[in-house]
Structure formats: structure tokens, C-alpha cells
Design an enzyme around this catalytic site. Structure first.
Site, short mmCIF file in Angstrom:
data_model
loop_
_atom_site.label_atom_id
_atom_site.label_comp_id
_atom_site.label_asym_id
_atom_site.label_seq_id
_atom_site.Cartn_x
_atom_site.Cartn_y
_atom_site.Cartn_z
N LYS A 38 -2.19 7.73 -4.26
CA LYS A 38 -2.31 7.82 -2.62
C LYS A 38 -3.07 6.96 -2.21
O LYS A 38 -2.90 5.41 -2.13
CB LYS A 38 -3.95 8.88 -2.10
CG LYS A 38 -5.60 8.41 -2.36
CD LYS A 38 -6.78 9.34 -2.77
CE LYS A 38 -7.73 9.11 -3.04
NZ LYS A 38 -8.69 9.35 -3.65
N TYR A 264 -10.00 -15.13 22.05
CA TYR A 264 -10.15 -13.88 22.92
C TYR A 264 -11.91 -14.20 23.02
O TYR A 264 -12.48 -13.89 22.71
CB TYR A 264 -9.75 -12.51 22.35
CG TYR A 264 -8.30 -12.35 22.58
CD1 TYR A 264 -8.09 -12.25 24.27
CD2 TYR A 264 -7.47 -12.45 21.44
CE1 TYR A 264 -6.46 -12.59 23.96
CE2 TYR A 264 -6.09 -11.41 21.84
CZ TYR A 264 -5.51 -12.30 23.12
OH TYR A 264 -4.08 -12.20 23.39
C1 LIG Z 1 -10.00 9.17 -4.53
C2 LIG Z 1 -9.71 10.14 -6.24
C3 LIG Z 1 -9.36 9.74 -7.42
C4 LIG Z 1 -9.98 7.93 -7.96
O1 LIG Z 1 -11.02 7.10 -8.15
P1 LIG Z 1 -10.62 5.72 -8.12
O2 LIG Z 1 -12.57 5.59 -7.95
O3 LIG Z 1 -9.97 5.37 -7.46
O4 LIG Z 1 -10.82 5.69 -9.39
C5 LIG Z 1 -10.03 10.65 -8.17
N1 LIG Z 1 -10.26 12.26 -8.66
C6 LIG Z 1 -10.69 12.14 -6.26
C7 LIG Z 1 -11.19 14.16 -6.50
C8 LIG Z 1 -9.44 11.33 -5.05
O5 LIG Z 1 -10.63 11.75 -4.50
#
Ligand SMILES: *Cc1c(COP(=O)(O)O)cnc(C)c1O
Length: 368
Positions: A38, A264
Site C-alpha cells: 500500500k 521565509y
Molecule cells: C499496513 C498493514 C500491515 C503491514 O504492517 P507492517 O507493520 O508494515 O508490517 C499489515 N496488516 C494490515 C491490516 C495493515 O493495514
């Protein structure tokens, strides 16, 4: 490795292979591996990462949103893809893209069944998400009868897996809470399976769950941050390799006289004769305003150069008074030896946010 001549995020596929093999080595041979890609594979490049993971024979991919899954399909990824957080407006697209939704509430389950029936689906794979303490998304244990009845009343979908998510798998102080989540999940799985005539897979662990709770690996694990080189502990960070190096270059060097100001709103005032370097990376690239005014830093010729004044949209200014350097020299924001998790501490966040903030404007360069 060539020196950066502009802002670039280098992606090291060799490091990705190393991290995958390391995490795999923690599993039983028959435990399946889902790679979480993701948010552009944690700010890197989802398509390139997914292709490499497909070559490494991961079993599953996961994204958060439907759009991310469609982008992977359009790029030719054929692995099964779990969509962790879908919305009803995209259910038809999910089916067209052969994506597999997480169904996490009565509303979402009902609406997905209705779209699957309209689309004349038979045994379309879905994943039932349970809340065991994170209180974010998911059915409760006492929804089991409701879900089972819904499943029995339709041929359109099949529960390919049951899953949940740990709230504090990286935190040893929360071990009791986590063990309780694991037991709650195992109990509800047993009840669920006793009420249907097939056996969905089960999964619970993210990266830190894989490392800290081998008893909870179940049929599959879901790893994100570990694949990208961070393990939420000093020990595990040393076993993993960051896959991304964020680099840039010195555009211009300025000499300041005492009391001259920088940037700035004149947020920085020189106390002495000082030297600054201007770097072409700003808040539009993922270096947020919280990096400004002495909090964040970059590395120039192996020395820390503190960011001074406010972060601009397209540039930052850093203090190089004590650093030997020239216009055109390489600048490192993070890499294998100056790690993103250390920078994260300086700006009061976590490695996840440093990585996923790198915007799409930054050029990606694949090292293989
Ligand atoms: C993002 C996510 C993961 C991955 O978690 P990590 O700590 O990055 O390994 C796993 N399961 C779900 C439901 C997630 O949203």
C-alpha cells in the site's frame, strides 16, 4: 553507485530480496507470505516492488484502497491482491479487477454481496476482518452468527480468509494485551469454522508480529515495513536493509554575515559568519514543515547539516558552516547508513511516515 545530481529516491531490489528472505526465515515452511504494498509500497514504487515480489514468489499482495490494486493489475501483476480498506463505490471495480476485498462491517458485507450477485459471481473470494482490540476496522466476535447466515444465504462469495490486526505487536510492554488479542482471534476462528463447512485461512501478524509472536503466524503473515528495511527495534533494524535511499544535491551555497536571516518569515538569524546550502527538496517532496528550524538534517560529506529556517515547497536551507563542500555535491537525506528511523526520531515521527511521505514528484531510480 553514481552520485545524485538531482533529488532522487534510489530503490535497491537486492535489499528487498534480503529482507524477504530474512522474514521468510522466521516462518514455518508452509506459512504463506502476504506482502503489503500500500501507499506506493511504503513510498517507494509499488509496481516495481510488486513485480520483484512476484518474481520472489510471495503468495499474496495487499493494498489499502481499490485504486492501488487497479494500478497493479494495469501493470500486469497477476498475484491475488487483498484490498484492506475498500468502499462500496468501488465494489464493481474490485470485481472487474479480480481484487479481493476485506469485508469489515455488516454494511460492507451486505453491499458487497449485493454487487457480487448483480455481477453474477460464484464463490468470489473475500476476506473477513475481525476487530480484536485495535478498534479501527472489523466485525466483533458476536457478529459471527450474522456473517455465517449471510454466507449461507448466497453463492456469490466465499470467505477465503479470516483475519485481524494487532494493536501493539512491536511493544514488549503490551505483551499481555497482544497475547489476549491472539487468543481472542484463535477462539473466534474456532467458533467460525465450527459453523461453516469449509476452512478459511487465518492471518494476524504484521512485521513485528512475525518477529515477536511466532505462535501467531497461523496460515499467512502480512509484512510491510520489514520488507522495506525496518523492524521497529534496534536489533531487528540491524537484520534488515533499508531499500530506499533519498538523495539530493547542493544547488547553491550562501555566505551569511551576523544578523542576516534565512528563508521565509526570516525564521533563522545568523549569529556569526555562517555558510548555508540550498537543496532542491521541500514540503512538496515529503520534507514536511516539522523538519524545519533545527529539527531535521541531511548528510553532506558524512556530516550532519541541520535544516535552518522554514521548509519551503521546493527547497530547504541547511547549515554547512563547519562542512567542507561545494555546489553540485551530493546530499543524503537517508540511506543504508543514515537511516530513516533515526531521522524520524529527530522530527518526532516513525519510519513509516518518513517513507510514505516521499511524494510522487521525486524521481525513482531502480538499483538492481
Ligand atoms: C499496513 C498493514 C500491515 C503491514 O504492517 P507492517 O507493520 O508494515 O508490517 C499489515 N496488516 C494490515 C491490516 C495493515 O493495514
Amino acid at each position: 553507485m553514481a552520485k545524485a545530481q538531482e533529488t532522487v529516491l534510489e530503490i535497491n531490489l537486492g535489499a528487498l530480496t534480503h529482507n524477504f528472505n530474512y522474514l521468510k526465515s522466521k516462518l514455518q515452511p508452509n506459512t504463506k507470505f502476504l506482502a503489503v504494498v500500500k501507499a506506493f509500497a511504503y513510498g517507494s514504487d509499488a509496481i516495481c516492488i510488486a513485480k520483484h515480489l512476484q518474481n520472489l514468489h510471495v503468495d499474496y499482495l495487499a493494498v489499502a484502497y481499490t485504486k492501488e490494486g487497479i494500478a497493479l493489475r494495469d501493470a500486469g501483476i497477476t498475484l491475488p491482491i487483498l484490498v484492506l480498506h475498500p468502499q462500496p463505490i468501488n465494489f464493481k471495480k474490485i470485481i472487474e479487477g479480480c481484487l479481493e476485498p476485506s469485508l469489515y462491517s455488516p454494511k460492507i458485507l451486505t453491499e458487497f454481496i449485493s454487487v457480487a450477485e448483480q455481477e453474477v459471481q460464484n464463490n468470489y473470494p473475500v476476506h473477513i476482518k475481525f476487530n480484536t482490540g485495535l478498534n479501527r476496522l472489523g466485525f466483533w466476535e458476536n457478529d459471527i452468527d450474522y456473517i455465517v447466515t449471510k454466507l449461507k444465504n448466497t453463492n456469490s462469495i466465499i470467505a477465503k480468509s479470516l483475519f485481524s490486526h494487532l494493536a501493539a505487536s512491536e511493544d514488549k510492554n503490551e505483551e499481555r494485551f497482544t497475547k489476549n488479542q491472539i487468543n481472542t482471534f484463535k477462539t473466534l476462528v474456532t467458533e467460525f469454522k465450527s459453523k461453516i463447512n469449509y476452512s478459511p485461512w487465518t492471518h494476524l501478524c504484521n512485521t513485528s508480529g512475525v518477529i515477536n509472536y511466532p505462535e501467531a503466524h497461523l496460515d499467512m503473515v502480512r509484512c510491510g515495513i520489514g520488507l522495506y528495511g525496518f523492524g521497529n527495534s534496534t536489533k531487528e533494524n540491524s537484520n534488515l536493509k533499508p531499500i530506499a535511499n533519498l538523495k539530493s544535491v547542493i544547488s547553491q551555497i550562501h555566505k551569511l554575515e551576523p544578523n542576516e536571516t534565512v528563508g521565509y518569515n526570516r525564521a533563522y538569524t545568523a549569529k556569526h559568519f555562517e555558510k548555508t546550502a540550498t537543496i532542491p527538496i521541500g514540503h512538496a517532496d515529503g520534507i514536511g514543515r516539522q523538519f524545519g528550524n533545527g529539527k531535521g538534517y541531511v548528510i553532506i560529506n558524512n556530516k550532519k547539516a541541520t535544516i535552518i529556517g522554514n521548509i519551503c515547497m521546493d527547497m530547504i536551507m541547511v547549515n554547512i558552516t563547519d562542512i567542507e563542500c561545494n555546489e553540485g555535491d551530493e546530499v543524503i537525506v537517508f540511506d543504508n547508513s543514515h537511516k530513516a528511523n533515526e531521522l524520524a526520531i529527530a522530527v518526532n515521527t516513525i519510519s513509516y511516515e518518513i517513507l510514505t511521505s516521499i511524494s510522487q514528484r521525486v524521481k525513482r531510480s531502480i538499483l538492481s
